[in-house]
Design a protein around this motif. Sequence first.
Motif, PDB file in Angstrom:
ATOM      1  N   VAL A 246      93.961   2.391  22.772  1.00  0.00           N
ATOM      2  CA  VAL A 246      95.228   2.984  23.206  1.00  0.00           C
ATOM      3  C   VAL A 246      96.328   1.937  23.101  1.00  0.00           C
ATOM      4  O   VAL A 246      96.537   1.131  24.000  1.00  0.00           O
ATOM      5  N   ARG A 247      97.016   1.947  22.004  1.00  0.00           N
ATOM      6  CA  ARG A 247      98.168   1.064  21.829  1.00  0.00           C
ATOM      7  C   ARG A 247      99.420   1.822  22.266  1.00  0.00           C
ATOM      8  O   ARG A 247      99.679   2.926  21.781  1.00  0.00           O
ATOM      9  N   LEU A 248     100.177   1.230  23.177  1.00  0.00           N
ATOM     10  CA  LEU A 248     101.361   1.916  23.686  1.00  0.00           C
ATOM     11  C   LEU A 248     102.351   2.221  22.574  1.00  0.00           C
ATOM     12  O   LEU A 248     103.060   3.227  22.616  1.00  0.00           O
ATOM     13  N   SER A 249     102.380   1.369  21.556  1.00  0.00           N
ATOM     14  CA  SER A 249     103.286   1.611  20.431  1.00  0.00           C
ATOM     15  C   SER A 249     102.913   2.897  19.707  1.00  0.00           C
ATOM     16  O   SER A 249     103.774   3.657  19.258  1.00  0.00           O
ATOM     17  N   ILE A 250     101.589   3.179  19.631  1.00  0.00           N
ATOM     18  CA  ILE A 250     101.136   4.406  18.984  1.00  0.00           C
ATOM     19  C   ILE A 250     101.509   5.615  19.832  1.00  0.00           C
ATOM     20  O   ILE A 250     101.988   6.631  19.330  1.00  0.00           O
ATOM     21  N   VAL A 251     101.270   5.509  21.148  1.00  0.00           N
ATOM     22  CA  VAL A 251     101.579   6.622  22.046  1.00  0.00           C
ATOM     23  C   VAL A 251     103.058   6.973  21.972  1.00  0.00           C
ATOM     24  O   VAL A 251     103.448   8.147  21.980  1.00  0.00           O
ATOM     25  N   LYS A 252     103.906   5.945  21.890  1.00  0.00           N
ATOM     26  CA  LYS A 252     105.346   6.198  21.771  1.00  0.00           C
ATOM     27  C   LYS A 252     105.676   6.861  20.447  1.00  0.00           C
ATOM     28  O   LYS A 252     106.548   7.733  20.365  1.00  0.00           O
ATOM     29  N   ARG A 253     104.948   6.453  19.399  1.00  0.00           N
ATOM     30  CA  ARG A 253     105.281   6.931  18.060  1.00  0.00           C
ATOM     31  C   ARG A 253     104.903   8.389  17.835  1.00  0.00           C
ATOM     32  O   ARG A 253     105.518   9.065  17.012  1.00  0.00           O
ATOM     33  N   VAL A 254     103.906   8.901  18.558  1.00  0.00           N
ATOM     34  CA  VAL A 254     103.443  10.264  18.280  1.00  0.00           C
ATOM     35  C   VAL A 254     104.447  11.316  18.730  1.00  0.00           C
ATOM     36  O   VAL A 254     104.366  12.478  18.322  1.00  0.00           O
ATOM     37  N   GLY A 255     105.387  10.945  19.606  1.00  0.00           N
ATOM     38  CA  GLY A 255     106.423  11.886  20.020  1.00  0.00           C
ATOM     39  C   GLY A 255     106.009  12.754  21.192  1.00  0.00           C
ATOM     40  O   GLY A 255     104.965  12.555  21.825  1.00  0.00           O
ATOM     41  N   ALA A 256     106.826  13.750  21.481  1.00  0.00           N
ATOM     42  CA  ALA A 256     106.670  14.553  22.696  1.00  0.00           C
ATOM     43  C   ALA A 256     105.699  15.720  22.536  1.00  0.00           C
ATOM     44  O   ALA A 256     105.186  16.229  23.536  1.00  0.00           O
ATOM     45  N   ARG A 257     105.432  16.148  21.303  1.00  0.00           N
ATOM     46  CA  ARG A 257     104.641  17.367  21.132  1.00  0.00           C
ATOM     47  C   ARG A 257     103.209  17.263  21.669  1.00  0.00           C
ATOM     48  O   ARG A 257     102.732  18.203  22.321  1.00  0.00           O
ATOM     49  N   PRO A 258     102.478  16.145  21.450  1.00  0.00           N
ATOM     50  CA  PRO A 258     101.149  16.058  22.062  1.00  0.00           C
ATOM     51  C   PRO A 258     101.202  16.096  23.591  1.00  0.00           C
ATOM     52  O   PRO A 258     100.309  16.668  24.232  1.00  0.00           O
ATOM     53  N   PHE A 259     102.231  15.508  24.182  1.00  0.00           N
ATOM     54  CA  PHE A 259     102.375  15.550  25.634  1.00  0.00           C
ATOM     55  C   PHE A 259     102.635  16.980  26.101  1.00  0.00           C
ATOM     56  O   PHE A 259     102.110  17.409  27.138  1.00  0.00           O
ATOM     57  N   ALA A 260     103.442  17.705  25.340  1.00  0.00           N
ATOM     58  CA  ALA A 260     103.700  19.109  25.686  1.00  0.00           C
ATOM     59  C   ALA A 260     102.415  19.920  25.597  1.00  0.00           C
ATOM     60  O   ALA A 260     102.119  20.757  26.468  1.00  0.00           O
ATOM     61  N   LEU A 261     101.617  19.675  24.565  1.00  0.00           N
ATOM     62  CA  LEU A 261     100.352  20.398  24.427  1.00  0.00           C
ATOM     63  C   LEU A 261      99.404  20.050  25.574  1.00  0.00           C
ATOM     64  O   LEU A 261      98.735  20.929  26.125  1.00  0.00           O
ATOM     65  N   ALA A 262      99.357  18.776  25.956  1.00  0.00           N
ATOM     66  CA  ALA A 262      98.496  18.358  27.059  1.00  0.00           C
ATOM     67  C   ALA A 262      98.911  19.034  28.360  1.00  0.00           C
ATOM     68  O   ALA A 262      98.057  19.473  29.145  1.00  0.00           O
ATOM     69  N   ALA A 263     100.217  19.146  28.587  1.00  0.00           N
ATOM     70  CA  ALA A 263     100.710  19.802  29.802  1.00  0.00           C
ATOM     71  C   ALA A 263     100.331  21.288  29.801  1.00  0.00           C
ATOM     72  O   ALA A 263      99.861  21.822  30.819  1.00  0.00           O
ATOM     73  N   LEU A 264     100.505  21.947  28.665  1.00  0.00           N
ATOM     74  CA  LEU A 264     100.165  23.367  28.568  1.00  0.00           C
ATOM     75  C   LEU A 264      98.665  23.584  28.729  1.00  0.00           C
ATOM     76  O   LEU A 264      98.228  24.539  29.387  1.00  0.00           O
ATOM     77  N   SER A 265      97.860  22.700  28.147  1.00  0.00           N
ATOM     78  CA  SER A 265      96.411  22.808  28.260  1.00  0.00           C
ATOM     79  C   SER A 265      95.973  22.613  29.707  1.00  0.00           C
ATOM     80  O   SER A 265      95.105  23.346  30.213  1.00  0.00           O
ATOM     81  N   THR A 266      96.576  21.642  30.384  1.00  0.00           N
ATOM     82  CA  THR A 266      96.253  21.397  31.796  1.00  0.00           C
ATOM     83  C   THR A 266      96.573  22.624  32.638  1.00  0.00           C
ATOM     84  O   THR A 266      95.772  23.033  33.500  1.00  0.00           O
TER      85      THR A 266
END
Length: 356
Positions: free
Chosen positions: A321-341
């Motif tokens: 888990v590189r923070l630079s990668i997490v920042k680079r992927v953008g907001a859409r995976p976070f939105a999907l994770a929130a919806l899945s939760t």
Amino acid sequence: MPSDPTTLPRSSARIARLRELAPGAGLAALGAAAAVGIGALLPTVSALLVAIVLGMLVRNLATLPPRVEPGLNFAAKHVLRAGIVLLGLQLVLGDILGLGTGVVLTVVAVVAVGFAATLLAGRLLRLSSTQTLLIASGFSICGAAAVAAVDGVIRTEDEEEVVTAVALVVVFGTLMIPALPLAAAALGLTEAQTGLWAGASVHEVAQVVAIGGSLGAAALSAAVLVKLARVLLLAPVMMIIAVRQRRVILAARTSEATRTSDAGTDDAPSLPPLVPLFVLGFLAMVALRSTGIVPLLVVDAAAIAQTALLAAAMFALGTGVRLSIVKRVGARPFALAALSTLAVAATGLTGVLLAA
């Protein structure tokens, strides 16, 4: 210049492979030991969550030499699978069936609805099918272990997708530790209902234990049993994904053959097994434990070994888990994770209320 392992005698090749894996595997073992030690000192803190966090800290606060990468990759995949196999010894089919038809159906609904809702939302958010599948598995079944298990079946080409899914499991599952009990209190749920809801809805076994442990022994027992019932569904889900992946690969081969008139291309991806070996091992351990012939001393020893193996694997996953990668992927995976939760939690809550 190092020798090519393919040209060495078998014994020499094995020694060379062990030397290649030793630095990273040793680092993962140290991380696991530290995590288990912290977990022993702080019983309310899960060793597996600590291991993931330690791995993330090591990766992002220090510069790891390239020689540790092969061993870390080995721990994140093969050591993890060994831990999943041993996890089967903690499951007794009779205990899970004893939860009652309503709770068992709730567990099945959580996994089915969680997958369906996540796959649909991922398509609407225009995320890749592999990224969506990894998030669906982690959030619907058993967190980072499920992510890595699915990765082993579909052989994700972009490692950033695996890393992102693991990071999202850590973030959203950890947020649920305080959020779910607060929501349960606001809804007027009993401690037992809250434990059932946690087991049906929270991503990691460790996160479920953290919630159940804060509520009392009865809630903890209910939460863990329901969560382990979800873990049991890892096996059939892996089989379904393996069959689906084989169809995708065969369709791609047919298309390529039609286009090139050459069905024997060397670069065609190999077919995954219909039933991954570690899934068979997991089911064998469940069956063995369910016979009642395994002494409790062996079960307890297996639980310790399982924790150590999974902690090493979680540490290795954390180093990905590189923070630079997490920042680079953008907001859409976070939105999907929130919806899945939300989908998983809503399904779990509905089932718990109907089963009451």
